[in-house]
Scaffold this motif. Sequence first.
Motif, PDB file in Angstrom:
ATOM      1  N   CYS A  56      51.315  96.003  74.014  1.00  0.00           N
ATOM      2  CA  CYS A  56      51.984  97.231  73.584  1.00  0.00           C
ATOM      3  C   CYS A  56      50.922  98.316  73.420  1.00  0.00           C
ATOM      4  O   CYS A  56      50.424  98.572  72.322  1.00  0.00           O
ATOM      5  CB  CYS A  56      52.730  96.995  72.269  1.00  0.00           C
ATOM      6  N   ARG A  72      56.774 100.596  74.497  1.00  0.00           N
ATOM      7  CA  ARG A  72      57.380  99.692  73.522  1.00  0.00           C
ATOM      8  C   ARG A  72      58.599  98.982  74.108  1.00  0.00           C
ATOM      9  O   ARG A  72      58.805  97.786  73.861  1.00  0.00           O
ATOM     10  CB  ARG A  72      57.746 100.459  72.251  1.00  0.00           C
ATOM     11  N   ASP A  73      59.414  99.701  74.872  1.00  0.00           N
ATOM     12  CA  ASP A  73      60.580  99.079  75.498  1.00  0.00           C
ATOM     13  C   ASP A  73      60.140  98.008  76.503  1.00  0.00           C
ATOM     14  O   ASP A  73      60.741  96.928  76.573  1.00  0.00           O
ATOM     15  CB  ASP A  73      61.428 100.138  76.211  1.00  0.00           C
ATOM     16  N   ASP A 101      58.973  95.042  74.522  1.00  0.00           N
ATOM     17  CA  ASP A 101      60.133  94.370  73.911  1.00  0.00           C
ATOM     18  C   ASP A 101      60.797  93.421  74.900  1.00  0.00           C
ATOM     19  O   ASP A 101      61.143  92.279  74.556  1.00  0.00           O
ATOM     20  CB  ASP A 101      61.163  95.400  73.436  1.00  0.00           C
ATOM     21  N   ASP A 149      61.063  89.266  74.757  1.00  0.00           N
ATOM     22  CA  ASP A 149      62.310  88.506  74.872  1.00  0.00           C
ATOM     23  C   ASP A 149      62.152  87.349  75.862  1.00  0.00           C
ATOM     24  O   ASP A 149      62.614  86.227  75.611  1.00  0.00           O
ATOM     25  CB  ASP A 149      63.453  89.417  75.331  1.00  0.00           C
ATOM     26  N   PHE A 188      54.417  91.968  66.367  1.00  0.00           N
ATOM     27  CA  PHE A 188      55.779  91.954  66.916  1.00  0.00           C
ATOM     28  C   PHE A 188      56.013  90.713  67.756  1.00  0.00           C
ATOM     29  O   PHE A 188      57.056  90.060  67.669  1.00  0.00           O
ATOM     30  CB  PHE A 188      56.010  93.216  67.748  1.00  0.00           C
ATOM     31  N   ALA A 195      58.679  87.645  67.205  1.00  0.00           N
ATOM     32  CA  ALA A 195      59.702  87.351  68.208  1.00  0.00           C
ATOM     33  C   ALA A 195      59.613  85.921  68.718  1.00  0.00           C
ATOM     34  O   ALA A 195      60.635  85.261  68.935  1.00  0.00           O
ATOM     35  CB  ALA A 195      59.570  88.332  69.377  1.00  0.00           C
TER      36      ALA A 195
END
Length: 245
Positions: free
Chosen positions: A141, A156-157, A160, A164, A190, A194
Amino acid sequence: MKIKITYIFHNCFVLDVGKLSIVFDIPAQRFRMSRARSALEEAVCGRDVVIFFSHSHLDHFAPDYMDVCGGANSVKAVLSDDIEEMYPDIFFENALVVEPDQKYVFENLKIETLMSNDLGVAFMIETVEGVKIYNGGDLACWDWESSSEADQKFTRDFFDKAADRIAGFGSHIVFSNVDRRLESLAGGPFLIEAVKPQFFIPTHALGRTEWLEGVHERLGIESHKCFSYRRAGDVASFDILLSGA
């Protein structure tokens, strides 16, 4: 299952899983102090080795990797396709060249690649024993304060979505960049939240490892689940609990 890990330099580590040594991102000579080379040679001596190279930047790729690992019993390599393009004069013997967002089987390893938001790929690897490993290369990130809000949101997207996939893979062991210049630590906390790995290895320190002492607190992970190395050759051993074991 007992796992052993040896820190070499920057993003280069040796992970011993059973009879196999998995090596990540051996750097070029300019980044290898004598201590780092000695630690690598000792770690791979007499072992069957598979080296994963995430991309062609010289802090992650050593054109002379076969010489450096000359003491190993056998050496195979998995290379991002940008390396083959960057070094057309090198004959990559016993090597698999990979592209982003693909699946492969090589040397009894199941391999999935993710596109990096820097260069090359990240790896998700499953060993024959069922150990699942994520190594991000330079996927992180990278939400620099100097970037525009739009660029930060895109970064960031992107991260993310990668998190996942990594969480869905069920990674037991996670290697990911942790950069102290970023408030987000390049996404380390993060990703841990996750994925919830059994063991986490912060990477990309460029040899400046003093600050890693106590970094588990900022990452939000217990100290015994985080490898806070200091010098080339530092070793940690830990147990991975496999499903059904």
